[in-house]
Write an enzyme that holds these catalytic residues in place. Structure first.
Site, mmCIF file in Angstrom:
data_model
loop_
_atom_site.group_PDB
_atom_site.id
_atom_site.type_symbol
_atom_site.label_atom_id
_atom_site.label_comp_id
_atom_site.label_asym_id
_atom_site.label_seq_id
_atom_site.Cartn_x
_atom_site.Cartn_y
_atom_site.Cartn_z
ATOM 1 N N ALA A 166 0.772 -1.051 -0.183
ATOM 2 C CA ALA A 166 -0.159 0.060 0.154
ATOM 3 C C ALA A 166 1.013 1.247 -0.036
ATOM 4 C CB ALA A 166 -0.897 -0.052 1.299
ATOM 5 N N ASP A 167 1.905 1.225 0.572
ATOM 6 C CA ASP A 167 2.865 2.539 0.691
ATOM 7 C C ASP A 167 3.568 2.543 -0.503
ATOM 8 O OD1 ASP A 167 2.541 2.937 3.406
ATOM 9 O OD2 ASP A 167 4.353 2.196 4.135
ATOM 10 N N ILE A 168 3.847 1.438 -1.029
ATOM 11 C CA ILE A 168 4.684 1.642 -2.466
ATOM 12 C C ILE A 168 3.714 2.115 -3.678
ATOM 13 C CG2 ILE A 168 5.709 0.094 -4.201
ATOM 14 C CD1 ILE A 168 6.653 -1.796 -1.967
ATOM 15 N N SER A 171 3.380 5.727 -3.034
ATOM 16 C CA SER A 171 4.555 6.318 -3.416
ATOM 17 C C SER A 171 4.297 6.839 -4.948
ATOM 18 C CB SER A 171 5.932 5.594 -3.114
ATOM 19 O OG SER A 171 6.145 4.461 -4.012
#
Length: 379
Positions: A166-168, A171
């Site tokens: 989810a972070d990737i 980004s």
């Protein structure tokens, strides 16, 4: 010349999603200045393993940046930041919704100082809705979005992805959003506010799982390495280990049957179409499993390539970096830092002919560039 030369970004963010986004922008030429509290505000700096005292987790999201320290609760330090805002193109943060406003640093106030400023706020749940003020971390987002429910084996527990997906993904939307806002500013002369939420991103990334549910009510199941809609499309054991087979089209299935000497399956009422193969997947998979165990992975890969059918080893991380394709693409780079030495990293995957991506700085130590940057700003 690089595409984002002369773009200045003030990065007030922490952990992974937003910092990884600004790192991509830094690779493209933007001057990215991390702004941290003098005591340190990024918990990633404390996450091991370490190389010469520096976190390898922190390093993976912060190359090509500079770092200054400011206490934004101190009025004089806040004035320093506001002076930087006057000359900046973008300011990015991942404070909880409402925190920037409390500090007098929300978009409505910043645009009075610099009408061209673009502010991107990355939060777990966005600036609106009942959870807007709540913190959101990657595993929580994976759980809430339904991603974990469709990941893992049918008889096992719901499983998160092995990297902070989810972070990737967020980004990448940081980059898309900021580049779009910069392009819009080229046309209008005005900045804007970007409200980016991890939950929004992960929901939008459910792809075929979301489309199937929204349009037909179909609820995808946890199937391990099988596919919800296609068969055979999974990992099979070979004589020396696992191999992913992806037989994604009717033409590929015909070739696959020829490859394994089972051409009769093409007209078999159980297997003649993908829908029928999905209905009879347990039987089909058992048949195929008996066959794949008769050869090594390399033997099967040679056949798969001959018949133009997608397939690949299930590699360990070590094997992944050692495979000839990764070596041939020159995906591992090295960068020097005066304090913690030589650091290896995975290069930016953009391989345009004229992007001129370069790697000038290792991930900065806390406040490493404070004196130099603030001296320049005063002048």
């Amino acid at each position: 010349m690089r595409p984002l030369d002369n773009v200045k970004i003030l990065d007030l963010s922490r952990v992974y999603a937003a910092p990884a986004g600004t790192m991509i922008l830094a690779d493209l030429g933007a001057e990215v200045i991390r702004v941290e509290h003098p005591a340190g505000s990024d918990s990633m700096r404390g996450w091991g393993p370490f190389i010469n005292g520096e976190s390898t987790y922190y390093i993976c999201a912060n190359r090509n940046k500079k770092s200054i320290t400011l206490n934004l609760k101190d009025q004089s330090d806040k004035e320093v930041l506001l002076d930087l805002v006057k000359e900046a193109d973008v300011i990015i943060d991942n404070f909880k919704a409402g925190d920037m406003k409390k500090m007098g640093l929300d978009y409505e106030q910043l645009k009075q100082i610099n009408p061209r400023i673009i502010q991107c706020s990355v939060t777990g749940f966005g600036q609106t809705g009942p959870l807007a003020a709540e913190p959101g971390f990657d595993p929580v987002i994976q759980a809430m979005s339904g991603l974990m429910d469709v990941t893992g084996h049918p008889d096992g527990e719901a499983t998160k992805v092995g990297v902070p997906i989810a972070d990737i993904l967020t980004s990448h939307y940081v980059v898309i959003g900021i580049l779009s806002a910069l392009r819009m500013r080229d046309m209008t002369g005005k900045g804007q506010f970007i409200d980016l939420a991890l939950l929004d991103v992960q929901m939008s990334s459910l792809a075929n799982v979301a489309s199937a549910y929204l349009n037909t009510g179909f609820k995808s199941n946890r199937l391990g390495n099988q596919h919800n809609n296609v068969a055979p499309y999974q990992v099979f054991e070979c004589s020396d280990g696992p191999l992913m087979f992806c037989v994604g089209t009717e033409d590929q299935f015909k070739k696959f049957c020829k490859m394994i000497n089972r051409e009769g399956w093409v007209t078999d009422e159980r297997f003649k179409t993908n829908s029928l193969r999905k209905q009879n997947e347990d039987v089909l998979s058992a048949y195929i499993s008996d066959i794949t165990k008769t050869k090594t992975r390399d033997e099967w890969l040679e056949l798969l390539q001959q018949y133009k059918i997608p397939g690949g080893r299930v590699n360990t991380i070590e094997e992944a970096f050692q495979q000839p394709q990764v070596v041939a693409r020159n995906l591992v780079g090295e960068i020097e830092h005066p304090s913690y030495g030589t650091v290896k990293f995975v290069r930016n995957p953009l391989q345009h002919s004229e992007l001129n991506i370069s790697y000038e700085y290792g991930a900065p130590q806390l406040g490493e560039h404070t004196d130099d940057l603030l001296k320049i700003n005063k002048n």
